[in-house]
Scaffold this motif. Sequence first.
Motif, PDB file in Angstrom:
ATOM      1  N   ARG A   1      -3.499  -3.650   3.962  1.00 48.49           N
ATOM      2  CA  ARG A   1      -3.752  -5.100   3.793  1.00 48.49           C
ATOM      3  C   ARG A   1      -3.844  -5.454   2.307  1.00 48.49           C
ATOM      4  NH1 ARG A   1      -6.881  -4.476   8.454  1.00 48.49           N
ATOM      5  NH2 ARG A   1      -8.824  -4.148   7.323  1.00 48.49           N
ATOM      6  N   VAL A   2      -4.541  -4.624   1.533  1.00 49.31           N
ATOM      7  CA  VAL A   2      -4.670  -4.903   0.091  1.00 49.31           C
ATOM      8  C   VAL A   2      -3.285  -4.863  -0.557  1.00 49.31           C
ATOM      9  CG1 VAL A   2      -5.678  -4.143  -2.104  1.00 49.31           C
ATOM     10  CG2 VAL A   2      -6.992  -3.875   0.010  1.00 49.31           C
ATOM     11  N   ALA A   3      -2.507  -3.852  -0.221  1.00 55.02           N
ATOM     12  CA  ALA A   3      -1.171  -3.712  -0.824  1.00 55.02           C
ATOM     13  C   ALA A   3      -0.302  -4.929  -0.464  1.00 55.02           C
ATOM     14  CB  ALA A   3      -0.521  -2.419  -0.344  1.00 55.02           C
ATOM     15  N   ASP A   4      -0.342  -5.334   0.803  1.00 54.09           N
ATOM     16  CA  ASP A   4       0.492  -6.463   1.236  1.00 54.09           C
ATOM     17  C   ASP A   4       0.041  -7.769   0.588  1.00 54.09           C
ATOM     18  OD1 ASP A   4       2.020  -4.775   2.733  1.00 54.09           O
ATOM     19  OD2 ASP A   4       1.024  -5.214   4.644  1.00 54.09           O
ATOM     20  N   LEU A   5      -1.262  -7.931   0.503  1.00 49.48           N
ATOM     21  CA  LEU A   5      -1.795  -9.167  -0.083  1.00 49.48           C
ATOM     22  C   LEU A   5      -1.283  -9.348  -1.518  1.00 49.48           C
ATOM     23  CD1 LEU A   5      -3.859 -11.508   0.296  1.00 49.48           C
ATOM     24  CD2 LEU A   5      -5.590  -9.988  -0.692  1.00 49.48           C
ATOM     25  N   HIS A   6      -1.183  -8.241  -2.246  1.00 53.37           N
ATOM     26  CA  HIS A   6      -0.807  -8.338  -3.661  1.00 53.37           C
ATOM     27  C   HIS A   6       0.642  -7.957  -3.922  1.00 53.37           C
ATOM     28  CE1 HIS A   6      -4.947  -9.131  -4.877  1.00 53.37           C
ATOM     29  NE2 HIS A   6      -5.300  -8.227  -3.982  1.00 53.37           N
ATOM     30  N   GLY A   7       1.377  -7.607  -2.875  1.00 52.92           N
ATOM     31  CA  GLY A   7       2.786  -7.239  -3.066  1.00 52.92           C
ATOM     32  C   GLY A   7       2.952  -5.981  -3.903  1.00 52.92           C
ATOM     33  N   ILE A   8       2.071  -5.002  -3.699  1.00 48.90           N
ATOM     34  CA  ILE A   8       2.187  -3.741  -4.444  1.00 48.90           C
ATOM     35  C   ILE A   8       2.450  -2.596  -3.462  1.00 48.90           C
ATOM     36  CG2 ILE A   8       0.810  -4.452  -6.441  1.00 48.90           C
ATOM     37  CD1 ILE A   8      -1.622  -3.298  -5.213  1.00 48.90           C
ATOM     38  N   ALA A   9       2.963  -1.513  -4.005  1.00 50.51           N
ATOM     39  CA  ALA A   9       3.346  -0.393  -3.133  1.00 50.51           C
ATOM     40  C   ALA A   9       2.121   0.442  -2.760  1.00 50.51           C
ATOM     41  CB  ALA A   9       4.364   0.481  -3.845  1.00 50.51           C
ATOM     42  N   LEU A  10       2.148   0.950  -1.534  1.00 52.40           N
ATOM     43  CA  LEU A  10       1.135   1.920  -1.097  1.00 52.40           C
ATOM     44  C   LEU A  10       1.830   3.271  -0.975  1.00 52.40           C
ATOM     45  CD1 LEU A  10      -1.763   2.468  -0.090  1.00 52.40           C
ATOM     46  CD2 LEU A  10      -0.981   1.907   2.213  1.00 52.40           C
ATOM     47  N   ILE A  11       1.344   4.250  -1.736  1.00 55.83           N
ATOM     48  CA  ILE A  11       1.934   5.591  -1.715  1.00 55.83           C
ATOM     49  C   ILE A  11       0.917   6.542  -1.107  1.00 55.83           C
ATOM     50  CG2 ILE A  11       2.834   7.487  -3.128  1.00 55.83           C
ATOM     51  CD1 ILE A  11       3.661   5.356  -5.204  1.00 55.83           C
TER      52      ILE A  11
ATOM     53  N   GLY B   1       1.641   9.277   6.469  1.00 53.77           N
ATOM     54  CA  GLY B   1       2.837   9.238   5.616  1.00 53.77           C
ATOM     55  C   GLY B   1       3.765   8.088   5.970  1.00 53.77           C
ATOM     56  N   THR B   2       3.508   7.426   7.129  1.00 52.38           N
ATOM     57  CA  THR B   2       4.432   6.361   7.548  1.00 52.38           C
ATOM     58  C   THR B   2       3.827   4.971   7.405  1.00 52.38           C
ATOM     59  OG1 THR B   2       3.690   6.409   9.853  1.00 52.38           O
ATOM     60  CG2 THR B   2       5.503   7.885   9.262  1.00 52.38           C
ATOM     61  N   ILE B   3       2.595   4.897   6.948  1.00 53.17           N
ATOM     62  CA  ILE B   3       1.942   3.583   6.830  1.00 53.17           C
ATOM     63  C   ILE B   3       2.125   3.054   5.404  1.00 53.17           C
ATOM     64  CG2 ILE B   3      -0.295   2.388   7.021  1.00 53.17           C
ATOM     65  CD1 ILE B   3      -0.788   4.853   9.156  1.00 53.17           C
ATOM     66  N   GLY B   4       2.159   3.987   4.461  1.00 51.97           N
ATOM     67  CA  GLY B   4       2.487   3.607   3.087  1.00 51.97           C
ATOM     68  C   GLY B   4       3.978   3.305   2.963  1.00 51.97           C
ATOM     69  N   ASP B   5       4.335   2.680   1.858  1.00 50.23           N
ATOM     70  CA  ASP B   5       5.762   2.450   1.599  1.00 50.23           C
ATOM     71  C   ASP B   5       6.460   3.786   1.372  1.00 50.23           C
ATOM     72  OD1 ASP B   5       5.831  -0.635   1.221  1.00 50.23           O
ATOM     73  OD2 ASP B   5       4.029   0.097   0.220  1.00 50.23           O
ATOM     74  N   PHE B   6       5.722   4.702   0.753  1.00 49.39           N
ATOM     75  CA  PHE B   6       6.230   6.055   0.520  1.00 49.39           C
ATOM     76  C   PHE B   6       5.137   7.046   0.913  1.00 49.39           C
ATOM     77  CE2 PHE B   6       8.030   3.142  -2.609  1.00 49.39           C
ATOM     78  CZ  PHE B   6       9.381   3.276  -2.327  1.00 49.39           C
TER      79      PHE B   6
ATOM     80  N   LYS C   1       0.949  -1.814 -10.032  1.00 49.43           N
ATOM     81  CA  LYS C   1       2.235  -1.657  -9.344  1.00 49.43           C
ATOM     82  C   LYS C   1       2.080  -0.911  -8.023  1.00 49.43           C
ATOM     83  CE  LYS C   1       5.910  -3.294 -11.573  1.00 49.43           C
ATOM     84  NZ  LYS C   1       6.551  -2.530 -12.629  1.00 49.43           N
ATOM     85  N   ALA C   2       1.082  -0.052  -7.952  1.00 48.69           N
ATOM     86  CA  ALA C   2       0.984   0.789  -6.751  1.00 48.69           C
ATOM     87  C   ALA C   2      -0.446   1.277  -6.547  1.00 48.69           C
ATOM     88  CB  ALA C   2       1.923   1.988  -6.878  1.00 48.69           C
ATOM     89  N   ILE C   3      -0.703   1.643  -5.300  1.00 46.87           N
ATOM     90  CA  ILE C   3      -1.951   2.338  -4.947  1.00 46.87           C
ATOM     91  C   ILE C   3      -1.531   3.738  -4.495  1.00 46.87           C
ATOM     92  CG2 ILE C   3      -3.916   2.410  -3.347  1.00 46.87           C
ATOM     93  CD1 ILE C   3      -3.350  -0.658  -2.863  1.00 46.87           C
ATOM     94  N   ALA C   4      -2.099   4.771  -5.105  1.00 43.87           N
ATOM     95  CA  ALA C   4      -1.822   6.151  -4.672  1.00 43.87           C
ATOM     96  C   ALA C   4      -3.038   6.636  -3.897  1.00 43.87           C
ATOM     97  CB  ALA C   4      -1.562   7.047  -5.872  1.00 43.87           C
TER      98      ALA C   4
END
Length: 365
Positions: free
Chosen positions: A145-155, A172-177, A126-129
Amino acid sequence: MNAISIPLVKVAMPPREVLMPALEQVLYSGMIAEGEHVYRFEKEFAATFELPMAIGMSSGTAALHIALLLANVNAGDEVITTSMTAEPTNTVILQCGAVPVFTDVDAQTGNLSPEAVAAAVTPRTKAIAVVHYAGFPADLAALRRVADLHGIALIEDAAHALGAKHNGQPIGTIGDFGIFSLQAIKHMTTIDGGVLTMRDANYATLARKLRWFGMAKGVPRTEVDISRSGFKYNMSNVAGAMGVVQLEYIQPLIDRHIENGRFFDQEIAKIPGLDVTRTDLGSEPSYWLYSVLSEDSDDIERRLAAAGVSASKLHRPNHLHSVFEPFRRPMPNLETYYRRLTHIPCGWWVTDEDRQHIVETLRKG
Ligand SMILES: Cc1ncc(COP(=O)(O)O)c(C=O)c1O
């Protein structure tokens, strides 16, 4: 006896004559819980660090927990994470009932390896922390790129990296959170406190509800409805007021961390047998700590201690805790990095003479 004493970390407090009246004012205002001081702090923190928004929390841990919930991390989901961090990065994953998928790091930086992350993605991810360990930004472009490719959140767990940048963009602004910690020994402190930021402002209402039992502020208490239970994660006005004063003084402090870090980058790289943390070209670390790599980290630590300089590995790779035993996986690069690691003081309290003394002590080895 050695007269020199350089600590590895140090609490940064604004001048007493500025801080104390501000604290006294709020303490006796009758409004000490979440209120205007928190909202002012949030606005000023966001403006200072060029964030789309800042939501004040009781701790970085609380902010991280809420970030995972906003990323829809539920029981049984997997979160790709690093073991090379402070424990809260991973205890909150367990608190969601999710599985921390400990993934190998780059042996040079201690930060998550994007290749290892890509290989760890499964249908349950679901996410990469990602942690910017010691203040050195991870390879965010590749992780994005990995997060976007798989549609998962980058925290982004930016607890160590206040003021750092990646390809010119604030950390802090490149991740979704993104989260920051304002705990005692970070670049800046509100004693305890944290900040959550996010790319999509639509999550802000839920984030604010989750920080306060699940209730919206500003709705009469007898009419408000909790549709999803939240936490007691809000920031107090006292912490907010302290934060506002801290922000007046923060930039020169961060600048000094960076100046010292760049000095060490140059000087330590020249010392045979020692290696420095080399991040990718677009990265501008904020050097909460300075990480030296060598084949005998115990010896480095001993020699620095004898010269009055506090140095250590500071953290224990999280997978070594028994609570994380079920999630242990081979991480050869992390083992190498951790064996070679010694953090040395690099912050605003390290003077020109101090840093020269540190380099000379290392050179004598
Ligand atoms: C990498 C990292 N993440 C998260 C946290 C949690 O922050 P806090 O102590 O403010 O809850 C910390 C600090 O302890 C940290 O070092």
